[in-house]
Design an enzyme around this catalytic site. Structure first.
Site, mmCIF file in Angstrom:
data_model
loop_
_atom_site.group_PDB
_atom_site.id
_atom_site.type_symbol
_atom_site.label_atom_id
_atom_site.label_comp_id
_atom_site.label_asym_id
_atom_site.label_seq_id
_atom_site.Cartn_x
_atom_site.Cartn_y
_atom_site.Cartn_z
ATOM 1 N N GLU A 163 6.696 9.775 -6.236
ATOM 2 C CA GLU A 163 5.379 9.225 -6.555
ATOM 3 C C GLU A 163 4.353 10.361 -6.577
ATOM 4 O O GLU A 163 3.443 10.414 -5.760
ATOM 5 C CB GLU A 163 4.979 8.134 -5.552
ATOM 6 C CG GLU A 163 3.822 7.290 -6.066
ATOM 7 C CD GLU A 163 3.360 6.246 -5.069
ATOM 8 O OE1 GLU A 163 3.097 5.106 -5.492
ATOM 9 O OE2 GLU A 163 3.249 6.559 -3.875
ATOM 10 N N GLU B 8 3.466 -0.446 3.363
ATOM 11 C CA GLU B 8 3.202 0.992 3.326
ATOM 12 C C GLU B 8 1.788 1.314 3.801
ATOM 13 O O GLU B 8 0.808 0.821 3.223
ATOM 14 C CB GLU B 8 3.362 1.514 1.895
ATOM 15 C CG GLU B 8 3.002 2.984 1.724
ATOM 16 C CD GLU B 8 2.896 3.398 0.266
ATOM 17 O OE1 GLU B 8 3.089 4.588 -0.014
ATOM 18 O OE2 GLU B 8 2.605 2.537 -0.587
#
Length: 255
Positions: free
Chosen positions: A238, A141
């Site tokens: 998130e 990521e």
């Protein structure tokens, strides 16, 4: 409609960590994710998942000494042995917990340092092989430098380059909409171009990282685009609730 996973590191902080599983289930979630499970035995986490009827989406490999500022070990050549130990630990946890994905953090390192680049490539290949043996997917990521200054993997194009160069079927991209908007913008085009490589998606509003629908992006258009593009993975929530977690879940009712 996308399948949402509550991020138990950021959401339901009104509860102790192990109690967040049932709180998420009671709120209507069927899947969860979090940064790290390693403060608790793997079988305890698995028990909470089973008791609450939840599935696991993913979690991160051990990042090194988080309190000391480490944010992963992959790009740190001097931490090669520690990185490999971390991968093995994460795989063992994932097998017990039943996590289909692991996220490999890159670490704080100079993105142009040849030694860091070589270390990262070696780490990615090692982790890809080890996770694949047990049928566990691996994702990487890009993280923006505003939230995590000095993070080695801070560009989506570069992440895609690492994935393409390795050409390992087990390695995919974790596409965090929040980080994408801060680093590059152009979220919808980025999703379309990267979709064949995307293994997991995460969402939060920009710029405050709160609930979807509270920032500068049309998060609901992004959800629609994921459906249109055929994305079938999870979307990790998130985000940091602006206030109490349950009170901030109105965005889900809009869907």
């Amino acid at each position: 409609m996308p399948r949402f996973a509550a991020n138990l590191t950021m959401m339901f902080n009104e509860y102790a960590f192990l109690d967040r599983f049932q709180a998420a289930a009671d709120a209507g979630f069927e899947t969860v994710e979090y940064l790290f499970p390693y403060d608790h035995p793997a079988d305890v986490i698995a028990g909470r998942l089973q008791a609450s009827g939840l599935k696991q989406a993913l979690f991160n490999m051990p990042p090194g000494d988080w309190a000391a500022g480490e944010r992963g070990l992959a790009a740190l050549p001097e931490r090669r042995d520690g990185f490999r130990q971390a991968v093995r630990k994460a795989v063992e946890y994932a097998k017990v917990i039943g996590s289909p994905l692991l996220h490999m953090m890159a670490g704080i390192a100079d993105e142009n340092d040849p030694a860091a680049i070589a270390s990262y490539r070696d780490a990615l290949a090692y982790a890809a092989d080890l996770t694949a043996r047990d049928g566990i997917g691996l994702v990487i990521e890009p993280i923006n430098g505003r939230d995590m200054p000095g993070y080695f993997l801070n560009d989506f194009n570069r992440a895609i380059g690492f994935i393409s160069d390795l050409n390992h079927a087990n390695v995919k991209l974790q596409f965090d909409v929040y980080h994408r908007q801060i680093i590059h913008g152009d979220v919808l085009v980025g999703l379309e171009k990267a979709m064949p490589l995307i293994g997991h998606v995460q969402i939060a509003s920009v710029p405050k990282r709160n609930e979807p629908g509270t920032g500068e992006l049309d998060d609901f258009r992004i959800f629609a685009a994921l459906d249109e593009l055929g994305y079938r993975g999870y979307v990790g929530c998130e985000y940091r609730p602006a206030e109490e977690t349950i009170a901030g879940l109105g965005w889900m009712k809009r869907l």
